[in-house]
Design a protein around this motif. Structure first.
Motif: not given
Length: 240
Positions: A138-162
């Motif tokens: 979904f990295a081509n969704l530039q210019g949108r606010r993207v919210i990804c729900r996941r079960i476990d707390p992330p161990r790193g930053p979101f993989p793309f801006a926004g």
């Protein structure tokens, strides 16, 4: 007979409950931390590719395989079916039925995650109910606010801006989903057609809110044996 149950879904847990008294081991990929405990012997972690899977089948004396993994785990399913066919082991895939739209739903089916950008306007808030495994697509969704729900707390930053993560462990009620979407100001919902009643609540919430949904089509299945109910899967095991 020793059965290998490829698990990791709620349906696999239901199947496991019906396998008591049968020589069986459930295998979980280990993608989720602290997975639910099943009422049968369990192993957690991958097999180390096709060669490792073949070795495991031999070392563990597996005589049949029941695949109850996620409907979108098509690479695992295809590999398992091919290996079982080569070794002459009975193989069955449990594949729960996909969702169908109901009156009031506003769904558009897309073939790939990358296709979402052509339909979602810039400035929109997008809720991804697709999990983290294919998030980079979904990295081509530039210019949108993207919210990804996941079960476990992330161990790193979101993989793309926004983008941002939202941690939550199912099940989620329709009421909770409606409140969540309203609080976040969600404009579009993107999901995989996983099927099942428990995870359909987000689709019911979207219908109540008049929210458009992008539905990622299911992978094409092979010519192996498939059943769509837990009872059929258990009948197959008992017939071996």
């Amino acid at each position: 007979m020793t059965l290998l149950l490829l698990a990791g879904t709620g349906d696999a847990k239901r199947i496991a409950a019906g396998l008591r008294g049968i020589e069986v081991v459930a295998s979980l990929a280990g993608a989720t931390r602290d997975p639910d405990v099943l009422p049968i012997p369990m192993r957690v972690g991958g097999f180390g590719g096709e060669a490792g899977f073949r070795d495991y089948l031999s070392d563990a004396g597996i005589s049949a395989v029941l695949d109850a993994t996620h409907p979108y785990a098509h690479r695992i399913t295809a590999r398992t079916a091919a290996v079982c066919a080569d070794l002459g082991l009975p193989f069955l895939q449990y594949l729960r039925p996909g969702w169908l739209p109901e009156p009031g739903d506003n769904w558009t089916e897309i073939a790939r995650e990358e296709d979402a950008a052509a339909l979602i306007p810039e400035g929109a808030t997008v809720f991804l109910g697709t999990g983290r495994q294919t998030l980079e697509r979904f990295a081509n969704l530039q210019g949108r606010r993207v919210i990804c729900r996941r079960i476990d707390p992330p161990r790193g930053p979101f993989p793309f801006a926004g983008g941002e993560y939202l941690v939550g462990r199912p099940p989620f009620s329709v009421k909770d989903e409606v409140a969540l979407f309203q609080r976040l100001g969600v404009d579009w919902l993107v999901v995989k057609n996983a099927g099942g009643a428990a995870s359909r609540t987000k689709l019911t919430a979207a219908r109540q809110l008049g929210m458009p949904v992008l539905m990622i089509a299911r992978p094409t299945q092979g010519d192996w044996s498939i059943v769509q109910s837990v009872s059929e899967a258990l009948d197959w095991v008992r017939s071996l």
